[in-house]
Design a protein around this motif. Structure first.
Motif, mmCIF file in Angstrom:
data_model
loop_
_atom_site.group_PDB
_atom_site.id
_atom_site.type_symbol
_atom_site.label_atom_id
_atom_site.label_comp_id
_atom_site.label_asym_id
_atom_site.label_seq_id
_atom_site.Cartn_x
_atom_site.Cartn_y
_atom_site.Cartn_z
ATOM 1 N N UNK A 179 1.150 -1.400 -0.048
ATOM 2 C CA UNK A 179 -0.038 0.014 0.220
ATOM 3 C C UNK A 179 0.601 1.249 -0.078
ATOM 4 N N UNK A 180 0.644 2.109 -0.716
ATOM 5 C CA UNK A 180 1.716 3.783 -0.736
ATOM 6 C C UNK A 180 -0.005 5.075 -1.005
ATOM 7 N N UNK A 181 0.530 5.849 -0.565
ATOM 8 C CA UNK A 181 -0.921 6.602 -1.039
ATOM 9 C C UNK A 181 0.359 8.131 -1.588
ATOM 10 N N UNK A 182 0.207 8.433 -2.526
ATOM 11 C CA UNK A 182 0.405 9.393 -2.784
ATOM 12 C C UNK A 182 0.791 10.897 -2.586
ATOM 13 N N UNK A 183 1.968 11.307 -1.928
ATOM 14 C CA UNK A 183 2.488 12.695 -1.279
ATOM 15 C C UNK A 183 2.625 13.815 -2.624
ATOM 16 N N UNK A 184 1.090 14.080 -2.477
ATOM 17 C CA UNK A 184 0.971 15.612 -3.356
ATOM 18 C C UNK A 184 2.070 16.740 -3.477
ATOM 19 N N UNK A 185 2.339 17.107 -2.314
ATOM 20 C CA UNK A 185 3.396 17.836 -2.130
ATOM 21 C C UNK A 185 4.459 18.243 -2.537
ATOM 22 N N UNK A 186 5.232 16.782 -2.214
ATOM 23 C CA UNK A 186 6.236 16.255 -2.449
ATOM 24 C C UNK A 186 6.478 16.079 -3.594
ATOM 25 N N UNK A 187 5.600 15.650 -4.602
ATOM 26 C CA UNK A 187 5.662 15.793 -6.211
ATOM 27 C C UNK A 187 5.819 16.882 -6.524
ATOM 28 N N UNK A 188 4.868 17.700 -6.154
ATOM 29 C CA UNK A 188 5.034 20.066 -7.033
ATOM 30 C C UNK A 188 6.195 20.064 -6.104
ATOM 31 N N UNK B 30 5.644 29.530 -11.080
ATOM 32 C CA UNK B 30 6.294 30.246 -10.454
ATOM 33 C C UNK B 30 6.564 31.118 -9.009
ATOM 34 N N UNK B 31 5.779 31.164 -7.999
ATOM 35 C CA UNK B 31 5.564 31.571 -6.950
ATOM 36 C C UNK B 31 6.256 30.156 -6.314
ATOM 37 N N UNK B 32 6.113 29.046 -6.248
ATOM 38 C CA UNK B 32 6.770 28.127 -5.755
ATOM 39 C C UNK B 32 8.098 28.222 -6.268
ATOM 40 N N UNK B 33 8.686 28.430 -7.512
ATOM 41 C CA UNK B 33 9.570 28.107 -8.686
ATOM 42 C C UNK B 33 11.036 29.507 -7.071
ATOM 43 N N UNK B 34 10.335 30.730 -7.274
ATOM 44 C CA UNK B 34 10.662 32.191 -7.269
ATOM 45 C C UNK B 34 11.559 31.638 -5.292
#
Length: 223
Positions: free
Chosen positions: A54-63, A159-163
């Protein structure tokens, strides 16, 4: 899509960061597309792919992995143009136009004499294709944008996360990251957590956005 100002800002910030890490980065010809291969594999791990557990998708880490991949895409574009930011901006705009044309029609990416329909692929398959085209020394922004959509992030958020991440990287370098003296945990919290909190209080449309992030990090950082 990205505005010209956003694209210009990111290319300038990426060039400055590359110079910070290695003043001779253009002549060094670092393998930025190889880095995308590794980040793509890490993104697959954060999504989960093992059918035997069983594995759960980690959306924040994917982003976060997407932001790292974007750093290397920008670096490769800059390297293609020997660090010239004006020429790099022209290439980036052309790649974005090509991606937009893909969106007007059925989105396909050709690889190894085969057409891949992005609409028929899941996220892991798209990440695998990103790895494949990166190994073959190609940049496919239509594919990258499709992955962004699956990861619930748009160009403005990218853009925001990159900066924010770029400013944090600069802050780390300025405070001893390479020398091993930088403190990543402040008062029991990682610097990434402070970054998220700070960015939530600022306007990404402000011309002083990146300067305000850096100043706020400096206020939090233990002396």
């Amino acid at each position: 899509m990205l505005t010209i100002d956003q694209a210009t800002t990111m290319l300038s910030m990426q060039g400055a960061m590359n110079s910070k890490v290695d003043p001779n980065w253009v002549s060094a010809r670092h393998p930025y597309l190889r880095a995308i291969v590794i980040e793509g594999a890490e993104a697959i791990e954060h999504h989960g792919w093992k059918w035997w557990k069983k594995q759960d998708k980690d959306l924040p880490q994917l982003q976060m992995e997407l932001i790292d991949i974007w750093h290397f895409i920008l670096s490769e574009i800059l390297l293609n143009n020997d660090g010239n930011e004006d020429a790099s901006l022209a290439q980036l705009q052309e790649l974005l136009r090509e991606a937009e044309l893909h969106n007007l029609h059925e989105r396909k990416v050709s690889f190894d004499s085969k057409d891949y329909s992005l609409n028929a692929m899941d996220l892991i398959q798209k990440l695998e294709l990103l790895i494949a085209v990166s190994v073959s020394k190609r940049i496919e922004l239509a594919l990258f944008e499709s992955i962004m959509i699956d990861c619930e992030i748009n160009w403005t958020e990218l853009y925001c996360q990159y900066v924010g991440k770029n400013v944090l990287n600069f802050f780390r370098q300025d405070h001893g990251y390479k020398e091993g003296t930088y403190k990543k945990v402040w008062g029991g919290r990682e610097d990434n957590e402070y970054l998220v909190e700070i960015m939530g209080t600022l306007s990404p449309n402000a011309s002083t956005f990146q300067d305000e992030i850096y100043s706020a990090l400096k206020q939090y950082y233990p002396s």
